[in-house]
Design a protein around this motif. Structure first.
Motif, PDB file in Angstrom:
ATOM      1  N   SER A  56      10.109   4.792  -1.586  1.00 15.86           N
ATOM      2  CA  SER A  56      11.008   4.803  -2.740  1.00 15.86           C
ATOM      3  C   SER A  56      11.570   3.402  -2.985  1.00 15.86           C
ATOM      4  N   VAL A  57      12.177   3.222  -4.144  1.00 11.95           N
ATOM      5  CA  VAL A  57      12.819   1.949  -4.458  1.00 11.95           C
ATOM      6  C   VAL A  57      13.924   1.669  -3.445  1.00 11.95           C
ATOM      7  N   HIS A  58      14.676   2.681  -3.075  1.00 13.56           N
ATOM      8  CA  HIS A  58      15.770   2.517  -2.115  1.00 13.56           C
ATOM      9  C   HIS A  58      15.254   2.032  -0.758  1.00 13.56           C
ATOM     10  N   THR A  59      14.210   2.661  -0.265  1.00 14.75           N
ATOM     11  CA  THR A  59      13.626   2.263   1.015  1.00 14.75           C
ATOM     12  C   THR A  59      13.041   0.860   0.924  1.00 14.75           C
ATOM     13  N   LEU A  60      12.390   0.568  -0.172  1.00 15.34           N
ATOM     14  CA  LEU A  60      11.807  -0.754  -0.380  1.00 15.34           C
ATOM     15  C   LEU A  60      12.885  -1.832  -0.419  1.00 15.34           C
ATOM     16  N   ALA A  61      14.021  -1.535  -1.022  1.00 14.14           N
ATOM     17  CA  ALA A  61      15.126  -2.497  -1.063  1.00 14.14           C
ATOM     18  C   ALA A  61      15.594  -2.839   0.349  1.00 14.14           C
ATOM     19  N   ALA A  62      15.624  -1.853   1.225  1.00 18.85           N
ATOM     20  CA  ALA A  62      16.022  -2.106   2.615  1.00 18.85           C
ATOM     21  C   ALA A  62      15.016  -3.018   3.309  1.00 18.85           C
ATOM     22  N   VAL A  63      13.742  -2.832   3.032  1.00 18.78           N
ATOM     23  CA  VAL A  63      12.704  -3.699   3.608  1.00 18.78           C
ATOM     24  C   VAL A  63      12.871  -5.120   3.085  1.00 18.78           C
ATOM     25  N   LEU A  64      13.087  -5.260   1.778  1.00 16.81           N
ATOM     26  CA  LEU A  64      13.256  -6.588   1.191  1.00 16.81           C
ATOM     27  C   LEU A  64      14.495  -7.286   1.757  1.00 16.81           C
ATOM     28  N   LYS A  65      15.535  -6.527   1.997  1.00 16.92           N
ATOM     29  CA  LYS A  65      16.740  -7.107   2.589  1.00 16.92           C
ATOM     30  C   LYS A  65      16.443  -7.642   3.981  1.00 16.92           C
ATOM     31  N   GLU A  66      15.662  -6.894   4.764  1.00 17.62           N
ATOM     32  CA  GLU A  66      15.256  -7.373   6.095  1.00 17.62           C
ATOM     33  C   GLU A  66      14.473  -8.680   5.979  1.00 17.62           C
ATOM     34  N   TRP A  67      13.615  -8.790   4.994  1.00 19.22           N
ATOM     35  CA  TRP A  67      12.827 -10.003   4.808  1.00 19.22           C
ATOM     36  C   TRP A  67      13.743 -11.198   4.530  1.00 19.22           C
ATOM     37  N   THR A  68      14.822 -10.988   3.780  1.00 19.49           N
ATOM     38  CA  THR A  68      15.712 -12.110   3.476  1.00 19.49           C
ATOM     39  C   THR A  68      16.591 -12.460   4.674  1.00 19.49           C
ATOM     40  N   GLU A  69      16.875 -11.501   5.523  1.00 21.37           N
ATOM     41  CA  GLU A  69      17.720 -11.760   6.688  1.00 21.37           C
ATOM     42  C   GLU A  69      16.975 -12.521   7.775  1.00 21.37           C
ATOM     43  N   GLU A 101       0.830  -1.201   0.000  1.00 24.16           N
ATOM     44  CA  GLU A 101       0.000   0.000   0.000  1.00 24.16           C
ATOM     45  C   GLU A 101       0.869   1.258   0.000  1.00 24.16           C
ATOM     46  N   GLN A 102       1.966   1.230   0.744  1.00 24.35           N
ATOM     47  CA  GLN A 102       2.880   2.379   0.765  1.00 24.35           C
ATOM     48  C   GLN A 102       3.518   2.598  -0.597  1.00 24.35           C
ATOM     49  N   VAL A 103       3.864   1.507  -1.265  1.00 26.03           N
ATOM     50  CA  VAL A 103       4.465   1.620  -2.600  1.00 26.03           C
ATOM     51  C   VAL A 103       3.455   2.197  -3.574  1.00 26.03           C
ATOM     52  N   SER A 104       2.248   1.658  -3.597  1.00 27.03           N
ATOM     53  CA  SER A 104       1.254   2.106  -4.576  1.00 27.03           C
ATOM     54  C   SER A 104       0.841   3.550  -4.366  1.00 27.03           C
ATOM     55  N   SER A 105       0.910   4.018  -3.114  1.00 24.54           N
ATOM     56  CA  SER A 105       0.534   5.405  -2.840  1.00 24.54           C
ATOM     57  C   SER A 105       1.692   6.377  -3.072  1.00 24.54           C
ATOM     58  N   GLY A 106       2.871   5.843  -3.378  1.00 23.80           N
ATOM     59  CA  GLY A 106       4.017   6.704  -3.658  1.00 23.80           C
ATOM     60  C   GLY A 106       4.777   7.145  -2.422  1.00 23.80           C
ATOM     61  N   ARG A 107       4.487   6.534  -1.271  1.00 24.36           N
ATOM     62  CA  ARG A 107       5.156   6.933  -0.024  1.00 24.36           C
ATOM     63  C   ARG A 107       6.450   6.184   0.239  1.00 24.36           C
TER      64      ARG A 107
END
Length: 84
Positions: free
Chosen positions: A69-82, A61-67
């Protein structure tokens, strides 16, 4: 063209997620489709991700609303893999 635009798998997965969630390619569920594709990309890159459904929905929802960024999202995805 020899150098990837995004150096790390998390960055590439985030870019893919961001693109799919923001471009209305499907009639509905673009955000969750983007999340599923990003997690699949990470898994194919040898980085299995462990996510919670509520968390994925919130991030989508945060991504679709534009809140987010790709950079911030990459950090979230990295947390998911860790977590795995």
């Amino acid at each position: 063209m020899d150098e990837p635009a995004y150096p790390q798998p998390w960055d590439r997965a985030a870019s893919l997620f961001h693109f799919l969630a923001r471009i209305p390619a499907l009639e509905h569920s673009n955000e969750l489709f983007g999340a599923a594709v990003a997690v699949g990309y990470l898994h194919a890159s040898g980085l299995p991700a462990r996510i919670l459904a509520k968390e994925a929905a919130d991030v989508a929802e945060q991504v679709s609303s534009g809140r987010t960024s790709v950079h911030t999202l990459a950090a979230v995805l990295k947390e998911w893999t860790e977590r795995s």
